[in-house]
Design a protein around this motif. Structure first.
Motif, mmCIF file in Angstrom:
data_model
loop_
_atom_site.group_PDB
_atom_site.id
_atom_site.type_symbol
_atom_site.label_atom_id
_atom_site.label_comp_id
_atom_site.label_asym_id
_atom_site.label_seq_id
_atom_site.Cartn_x
_atom_site.Cartn_y
_atom_site.Cartn_z
ATOM 1 N N ASN A 27 0.871 -1.176 0.000
ATOM 2 C CA ASN A 27 0.000 0.000 0.000
ATOM 3 C C ASN A 27 0.905 1.223 0.000
ATOM 4 N N GLY A 28 1.141 1.764 -1.188
ATOM 5 C CA GLY A 28 2.004 2.935 -1.328
ATOM 6 C C GLY A 28 1.268 4.195 -0.919
ATOM 7 N N ILE A 29 1.902 4.977 -0.061
ATOM 8 C CA ILE A 29 1.305 6.178 0.530
ATOM 9 C C ILE A 29 2.222 7.370 0.278
ATOM 10 N N VAL A 30 1.653 8.534 0.047
ATOM 11 C CA VAL A 30 2.445 9.755 -0.138
ATOM 12 C C VAL A 30 3.123 10.111 1.188
ATOM 13 N N ARG A 31 4.460 10.228 1.134
ATOM 14 C CA ARG A 31 5.228 10.660 2.305
ATOM 15 C C ARG A 31 5.167 12.173 2.442
ATOM 16 N N GLY A 32 5.404 12.646 3.639
ATOM 17 C CA GLY A 32 5.447 14.086 3.899
ATOM 18 C C GLY A 32 6.826 14.680 3.694
ATOM 19 N N TRP A 33 7.744 13.883 3.117
ATOM 20 C CA TRP A 33 9.111 14.364 2.871
ATOM 21 C C TRP A 33 9.675 13.687 1.632
ATOM 22 N N SER A 34 10.610 14.368 0.997
ATOM 23 C CA SER A 34 11.225 13.865 -0.221
ATOM 24 C C SER A 34 12.259 12.795 0.096
ATOM 25 N N ARG A 35 12.237 11.740 -0.675
ATOM 26 C CA ARG A 35 13.175 10.635 -0.466
ATOM 27 C C ARG A 35 14.631 11.094 -0.581
ATOM 28 N N THR A 42 4.417 18.904 0.388
ATOM 29 C CA THR A 42 3.023 19.231 0.693
ATOM 30 C C THR A 42 2.048 18.530 -0.240
ATOM 31 N N GLY A 43 2.579 17.989 -1.331
ATOM 32 C CA GLY A 43 1.732 17.282 -2.279
ATOM 33 C C GLY A 43 2.562 16.593 -3.332
ATOM 34 N N LYS A 79 -2.008 14.436 -1.419
ATOM 35 C CA LYS A 79 -1.328 15.062 -0.283
ATOM 36 C C LYS A 79 -0.737 13.960 0.593
ATOM 37 N N PRO A 80 0.213 14.299 1.475
ATOM 38 C CA PRO A 80 0.785 13.283 2.351
ATOM 39 C C PRO A 80 -0.303 12.509 3.098
ATOM 40 N N VAL A 108 6.998 -1.568 -11.583
ATOM 41 C CA VAL A 108 5.906 -0.603 -11.731
ATOM 42 C C VAL A 108 6.410 0.796 -11.414
ATOM 43 N N LYS A 109 7.147 0.934 -10.318
ATOM 44 C CA LYS A 109 7.626 2.267 -9.911
ATOM 45 C C LYS A 109 8.620 2.853 -10.916
ATOM 46 N N THR A 110 9.498 2.030 -11.494
ATOM 47 C CA THR A 110 10.512 2.576 -12.406
ATOM 48 C C THR A 110 10.031 2.685 -13.846
ATOM 49 N N GLU A 111 9.133 1.795 -14.276
ATOM 50 C CA GLU A 111 8.748 1.758 -15.686
ATOM 51 C C GLU A 111 7.393 2.378 -15.995
ATOM 52 N N ALA A 112 6.521 2.515 -14.996
ATOM 53 C CA ALA A 112 5.146 2.914 -15.309
ATOM 54 C C ALA A 112 4.611 4.049 -14.443
ATOM 55 N N PHE A 113 5.439 4.617 -13.585
ATOM 56 C CA PHE A 113 5.000 5.678 -12.682
ATOM 57 C C PHE A 113 5.892 6.899 -12.862
ATOM 58 N N SER A 114 5.297 8.062 -12.857
ATOM 59 C CA SER A 114 6.090 9.288 -12.783
ATOM 60 C C SER A 114 5.437 10.193 -11.746
ATOM 61 N N LYS A 115 6.276 10.935 -11.036
ATOM 62 C CA LYS A 115 5.734 11.789 -9.983
ATOM 63 C C LYS A 115 6.480 13.111 -9.944
ATOM 64 N N LYS A 116 5.755 14.114 -9.509
ATOM 65 C CA LYS A 116 6.340 15.439 -9.308
ATOM 66 C C LYS A 116 5.969 15.860 -7.891
ATOM 67 N N GLU A 117 6.983 16.036 -7.058
ATOM 68 C CA GLU A 117 6.742 16.448 -5.684
ATOM 69 C C GLU A 117 6.528 17.950 -5.609
#
Length: 120
Positions: A27-35, A42-43, A79-80, A108-117
């Motif tokens: 269950n992947g959840i948005v963290r409140g901090w950058s890895r 904040t989002g 949001k986190p 999935v995370k490396t090939e099919a997901f993109s994110k902008k913090e």
């Protein structure tokens, strides 16, 4: 996704008990901090390549001992604390299920997901 409901659905399959001795869930959840920097987040904006995710899911479902895989990827602004990715892997024994979940998640995370913090 309601994980308990999805597992209950999987268990309705008449062949479930003959093929499954373990279920692992991510269950992947948005963290409140950058890895990378641990800077406050904040989002996040997420895009998922659903066709690629399905291709990866099907490939992993053919792995030894794996009976069923369910993937649910959310897209949009979050949001986190928000849920963003669910993976359910059902299979025979822990060695097969653990290896499958680890590979599935990484791909999935490396090939099919993109994110902008979005930072504070």
């Amino acid at each position: 996704m309601d994980i308990s409901k999805k597992i209950a659905e999987l268990k309705q399959d008449p062949e479930f008990a003959n093929n499954v001795g373990m279920i692992l869930i991510h269950n992947g959840i948005v963290r409140g901090w950058s890895r990378g920097t641990r800077e406050e987040v904040t989002g996040i904006e997420i895009k998922a390549d659903h066709a690629k995710i399905e291709e990866i899911r099907q490939e992993h479902e053919k792995m030894e001992g794996i009976y069923k895989i369910v993937v649910h990827a959310n897209e949009g602004a979050f949001k986190p604390g928000d849920d963003v990715l669910f993976l359910i892997v059902a299979g025979d024994i822990r060695e097969n299920v653990k290896a499958c979940l680890a590979s599935l998640l990484d791909r999935v995370k490396t090939e099919a997901f993109s994110k902008k913090e979005i930072f504070a």
